[in-house]
Design a protein around this motif. Structure first.
Motif, mmCIF file in Angstrom:
data_model
loop_
_atom_site.group_PDB
_atom_site.id
_atom_site.type_symbol
_atom_site.label_atom_id
_atom_site.label_comp_id
_atom_site.label_asym_id
_atom_site.label_seq_id
_atom_site.Cartn_x
_atom_site.Cartn_y
_atom_site.Cartn_z
ATOM 1 N N PHE A 88 0.851 -1.186 0.000
ATOM 2 C CA PHE A 88 0.000 0.000 0.000
ATOM 3 C C PHE A 88 0.888 1.238 0.000
ATOM 4 O O PHE A 88 1.973 1.231 0.591
ATOM 5 N N ASP A 89 0.416 2.307 -0.651
ATOM 6 C CA ASP A 89 1.220 3.521 -0.789
ATOM 7 C C ASP A 89 1.497 4.190 0.545
ATOM 8 O O ASP A 89 2.605 4.592 0.823
ATOM 9 N N HIS A 90 0.462 4.340 1.361
ATOM 10 C CA HIS A 90 0.623 5.067 2.624
ATOM 11 C C HIS A 90 -0.660 4.982 3.422
ATOM 12 O O HIS A 90 -1.661 4.479 2.950
ATOM 13 N N GLY A 91 -0.613 5.496 4.651
ATOM 14 C CA GLY A 91 -1.838 5.666 5.422
ATOM 15 C C GLY A 91 -2.075 4.641 6.498
ATOM 16 O O GLY A 91 -1.428 3.605 6.573
ATOM 17 N N ALA A 92 -3.063 4.963 7.320
ATOM 18 C CA ALA A 92 -3.425 4.120 8.451
ATOM 19 C C ALA A 92 -4.088 2.826 8.001
ATOM 20 O O ALA A 92 -4.182 1.888 8.766
ATOM 21 N N ALA A 93 -4.579 2.785 6.754
ATOM 22 C CA ALA A 93 -5.254 1.589 6.252
ATOM 23 C C ALA A 93 -4.274 0.621 5.600
ATOM 24 O O ALA A 93 -4.683 -0.232 4.825
ATOM 25 N N ASP A 94 -2.992 0.726 5.895
ATOM 26 C CA ASP A 94 -1.985 -0.127 5.276
ATOM 27 C C ASP A 94 -2.306 -1.593 5.536
ATOM 28 O O ASP A 94 -2.326 -2.044 6.674
ATOM 29 N N ALA A 95 -2.562 -2.322 4.462
ATOM 30 C CA ALA A 95 -2.814 -3.762 4.551
ATOM 31 C C ALA A 95 -1.794 -4.525 3.722
ATOM 32 O O ALA A 95 -2.097 -5.566 3.140
ATOM 33 N N SER A 96 -0.570 -3.999 3.664
ATOM 34 C CA SER A 96 0.490 -4.652 2.899
ATOM 35 C C SER A 96 0.674 -6.083 3.389
ATOM 36 O O SER A 96 0.633 -6.353 4.588
ATOM 37 N N ASN A 97 0.874 -7.002 2.440
ATOM 38 C CA ASN A 97 0.996 -8.410 2.794
ATOM 39 C C ASN A 97 1.815 -9.138 1.753
ATOM 40 O O ASN A 97 2.054 -8.633 0.656
ATOM 41 N N SER A 98 2.211 -10.346 2.101
ATOM 42 C CA SER A 98 2.922 -11.207 1.159
ATOM 43 C C SER A 98 2.688 -12.651 1.566
ATOM 44 O O SER A 98 2.261 -12.936 2.681
ATOM 45 N N GLY A 99 2.990 -13.546 0.627
ATOM 46 C CA GLY A 99 2.826 -14.957 0.940
ATOM 47 C C GLY A 99 3.088 -15.838 -0.258
ATOM 48 O O GLY A 99 3.432 -15.367 -1.344
#
Length: 167
Positions: A88-99
């Motif tokens: 995610f680019d930025h912010g409180a809603a960051d839901a960056s993930n990997s797998g």
């Protein structure tokens, strides 16, 4: 919702490439890479609603490799592995993930009947600083068609994937 009283549009830019090499008569190896950039189309990001929506901007990357077996023309079975990453680019809603995920592919294309299946048993975890809730489950797509006449084809299809949203 009352917090977002207006609709917002998003753009999706997708780039995908596949390479396939024959190993023996009916066995092939393949590699597929896909990148999908999701971007909100907010002209002025200074308002509070626009700043909230912009938190969903992200880059999704998937790399897949495996083996396909074609026992006869128009019939393919494939297995492989997939690595995915969402930033995610930025912010409180960051839901960056990997797998990673094992994958299964089946395509049968007959004269009157078609069937396609692409499934990945995903195991996704949050990246550093992310609020992503771990996900373990199957995503993918399935489709089938029937051509009773040359001029008529009936389709049924479905898919399951991850959708990101705001609380």
């Amino acid at each position: 919702t009352p917090e977002l009283p207006q609709l917002f549009s998003f753009r999706s830019d997708v780039l995908e490439a596949t390479a396939e090499v024959r190993l023996t008569g009916a066995v092939y190896t393949f590699v597929n890479v896909r990148e999908n950039a999701q971007k909100s189309l907010v002209k002025d990001s200074s308002g509070p609603e626009e700043q909230i929506v912009a938190q969903l901007d992200r880059m999704e990357q998937v790399a897949r490799a495996g083996i396909r077996w074609r026992p006869r023309p128009r019939l393919t079975f494939g297995v492989g592995a997939e690595q995915s990453r969402v930033d995610f680019d930025h912010g409180a809603a960051d839901a960056s993930n990997s797998g990673t995920a094992p994958v299964l592919e089946v395509v049968a294309d007959g004269n009157k009947i078609f069937f396609g299946l692409d499934a990945a048993a995903r195991s996704l975890t949050a990246r550093e600083g992310s609020h992503f809730v771990p996900f373990d489950g199957v995503t993918g797509a399935v489709s089938a068609s029937y051509r009773p006449y040359r001029s008529l084809e009936l389709w049924v299809y479905g898919n399951r994937g991850l959708i990101y949203s705001l609380q």
